[in-house]
Write an enzyme that holds these catalytic residues in place. Structure first.
Site, PDB file in Angstrom:
ATOM      1  CG  PHE A 177      -0.220   0.377   2.519  1.00  0.00           C
ATOM      2  CD1 PHE A 177      -0.001   1.704   2.900  1.00  0.00           C
ATOM      3  CD2 PHE A 177       0.224  -0.626   3.367  1.00  0.00           C
ATOM      4  CE1 PHE A 177       0.664   2.011   4.083  1.00  0.00           C
ATOM      5  CE2 PHE A 177       0.883  -0.328   4.552  1.00  0.00           C
ATOM      6  CZ  PHE A 177       1.109   0.998   4.908  1.00  0.00           C
ATOM      7  CE  LYS A 201      -2.865  -8.356  -3.926  1.00  0.00           C
ATOM      8  NZ  LYS A 201      -3.496  -7.497  -2.865  1.00  0.00           N
ATOM      9  CD  GLU A 204      -5.964  -5.873   0.715  1.00  0.00           C
ATOM     10  OE1 GLU A 204      -5.853  -6.408   1.827  1.00  0.00           O
ATOM     11  OE2 GLU A 204      -5.128  -6.043  -0.212  1.00  0.00           O
ATOM     12  CB  SER A 254       5.041  -7.273   6.597  1.00  0.00           C
ATOM     13  OG  SER A 254       4.346  -8.491   6.361  1.00  0.00           O
ATOM     14  CB  CYS A 311      10.821  -0.828   3.365  1.00  0.00           C
ATOM     15  SG  CYS A 311      11.364  -0.514   1.676  1.00  0.00           S
ATOM     16  CD  GLU A 410       8.729  -2.716   8.868  1.00  0.00           C
ATOM     17  OE1 GLU A 410       9.188  -2.068   7.910  1.00  0.00           O
ATOM     18  OE2 GLU A 410       8.203  -3.843   8.739  1.00  0.00           O
TER      19      GLU A 410
END
Length: 519
Positions: A177, A201, A204, A254, A311, A410
């Site tokens: 995202f 992909k 969402e 992740s 990240c 994280e």
């Protein structure tokens, strides 16, 4: 100034005055994000969509398709058929739509930036920067005729070796995202330029950007089925991974999910080619000879840029020696940030679950006796209650114990965990001891310090006075340790290596019968 002195400054604890927050323009009605299969937008076979909410105010901005195995089968079938033709185009022919796409992205960057801001929460500068960085990879891919030219050599008398770069077929790119346009551009342009077809992909949580991008793909002249989009969640991901005709998988997200996807790919009856990039706990180290003005600004940009949801963001600041004045400047500058969508303003967090997760980390640190110098939890009530958005402000915590989970896990938000080291050896010990390996940075004014740290950091991407050391093309992006599962980097020559295999041909012809010039 000591770190203890910085901790008692009162301006860090003072609540900011509430201000009106600008937000991107919302669509007049929710945008329906259907799958893009074989050049057409099509509803998912289950006819099921979920809501897409803007993090700015919780408003309904879209509805995204939830795909299943049937939808994936359709996309893979179309991609496989398109591959038969697309892969036979010469690499120079494939550059025509790619060059057009680069132009379209440049001409429409303002339109695309508004969508990124609306669904993700980036400010305008960050959104535009992500589009331009993505377009850099398109530009790199446009040089593919030179990059995959192959090689030929007469290796012995009458024997010639030739090497060709060959595409795999249908490749799937599963993206997160936090960068709705940039991360898809890490993979798609290179994969397409090499002759593969691509199924993307998107997350969402942010499907609107790639829905608009599909329109650009069509305008650029890519044949139907060459680039497709499958929306959805875990079912869509698993279906792509398990499909026998999907030849390669890239994933960014992740570490937990990256490891799951990688292991699933490798446990198939025929292990699948895959590259999975995971999370990070990036360490910045500051020594006494650092430039305080430059360093404080760079640290601020590193941990607050994109609301810390990247990240490559700073997670930990390790202070070596007398660096209390630096910490004071970081806190002072961070306290001046305001919520919003323009330059030097910070956008919202992607959703309520992420917000509560960040809050829990700060709650735990405070409960365990660590010092919260700047408290971003204030924004939850101060701005969230007014806008109904998911707002979390810059947060700085000084830890007494470097093994606390706020120092090792994280957080993925604008939270800077600070620890004072007794010497540079302890700083390296802490950095090397974390499970990740995406990025690290040393702030110093001397080459001696820079070389000492850059040789010892356990990270794939290292900065010297650069807190977000993202390599630029033609240098490749990729970490090590638990930040990456797979053998390649994801951009530049690493991407070319991943999205191709090499055909080696050794040729020997029967020598012609020797004749003299008189015959």
């Amino acid at each position: 100034m000591s770190v203890a002195s910085a901790a008692v400054k009162q301006e860090e604890k003072t609540q900011q005055p509430t201000v009106a927050i600008a937000k991107p323009k919302s669509p007049s009605k929710p945008i329906i994000c259907n799958n893009y299969i074989n050049g057409q937008f099509v509803e998912p076979s289950a006819k099921y969509h979920i809501d897409v909410l803007s993090p700015h105010d919780g408003s309904l901005i879209g509805k995204v398709a939830m795909s299943n195995q049937n939808d994936v089968d359709k996309a893979v079938k179309a991609g496989k058929a398109a591959f038969e033709k697309w892969s036979k185009w010469t690499v120079k022919e494939r550059m025509k739509p790619l060059l057009k796409l680069r132009q379209i992205l440049e001409e429409n960057e303002d339109e695309l930036a508004e969508i990124v801001m609306l669904e993700h929460g980036k400010n305008r500068v960050e959104a535009l920067g992500s589009i331009r960085k993505g377009n850099e990879t398109v530009e790199y891919a446009c040089g593919m005729p030179n990059i995959i030219a192959g090689k030929v050599l007469e290796v012995s008398n009458g024997v010639c070796c030739t090497e060709f770069y060959e595409p795999h077929g249908v490749c799937a790119s599963i993206v997160p995202f936090n960068f709705p346009i940039m991360v898809p551009m890490w993979t798609a342009p290179i994969a397409l330029a090499c002759g593969n077809t691509v199924i993307c992909k998107p997350s969402e949580k942010v499907p609107l950007t790639m829905t608009k991008f599909a329109e650009y793909i069509e305008s650029a002249g890519f044949p139907a089925g060459v680039f497709q989009i499958i929306h959805g969640a875990a079912t869509a991901v698993n279906s792509l991974v398990d499909h026998a005709d999907v030849k390669a998988i890239t994933f960014v997200g992740s570490t937990k999910v990256a490891r799951l996807v990688y292991n699933r790919c490798k446990s198939l009856p025929v292990p699948k080619r895959c590259l999975c990039l995971g999370g990070a706990k990036n360490h910045l180290v500051a020594v006494p000879d650092c430039n305080i003005e430059m360093t404080s600004t760079d640290v601020l940009n590193s941990f607050c840029g994109c609301s810390g949801q990247r990240c490559m963001a700073a997670s930990v600041l390790l202070l070596v020696g007398n660096t209390g004045e630096l910490l004071h400047e970081i806190v002072r500058k961070a306290a001046e940030l305001r919520p919003g969508i323009e330059k030097r303003e910070m956008g919202p967090i992607i959703d309520g679950d992420s917000l509560q997760r960040m809050k829990q980390y700060v709650d735990d640190a405070e409960k365990d006796g660590h010092t919260v110098l700047l408290d971003g939890r204030q924004w939850i009530e101060q701005y969230g209650s007014v806008t109904n958005g998911t707002w979390f402000g810059p947060t700085v915590i000084v830890f007494k114990d470097y093994k606390h989970r706020g120092m090792t896990e994280e957080i993925f938000g604008p939270v800077l965990s600070v620890y004072v080291c007794k010497d540079k050896e302890e700083a390296i010990q802490i950095e090397n001891g974390n499970e990740y390996g995406n990025a690290a940075c040393i702030y110093t004014s001397t080459g001696e310090n820079a070389l000492w740290f850059q040789k010892r950091f356990s990270a794939g991407m290292i900065g010297v006075n650069v807190g977000v050391p993202v390599p630029r093309e033609p240098f490749a992006f990729g970490g090590i340790n638990a930040s990456k599962f797979g053998d390649s980097d994801i951009t530049a020559d690493g991407g070319v290596s991943f999205f191709t295999w090499r055909r080696k041909v050794t040729t020997k012809w029967t020598p012609a019968e020797k004749k003299t010039w008189m015959d």
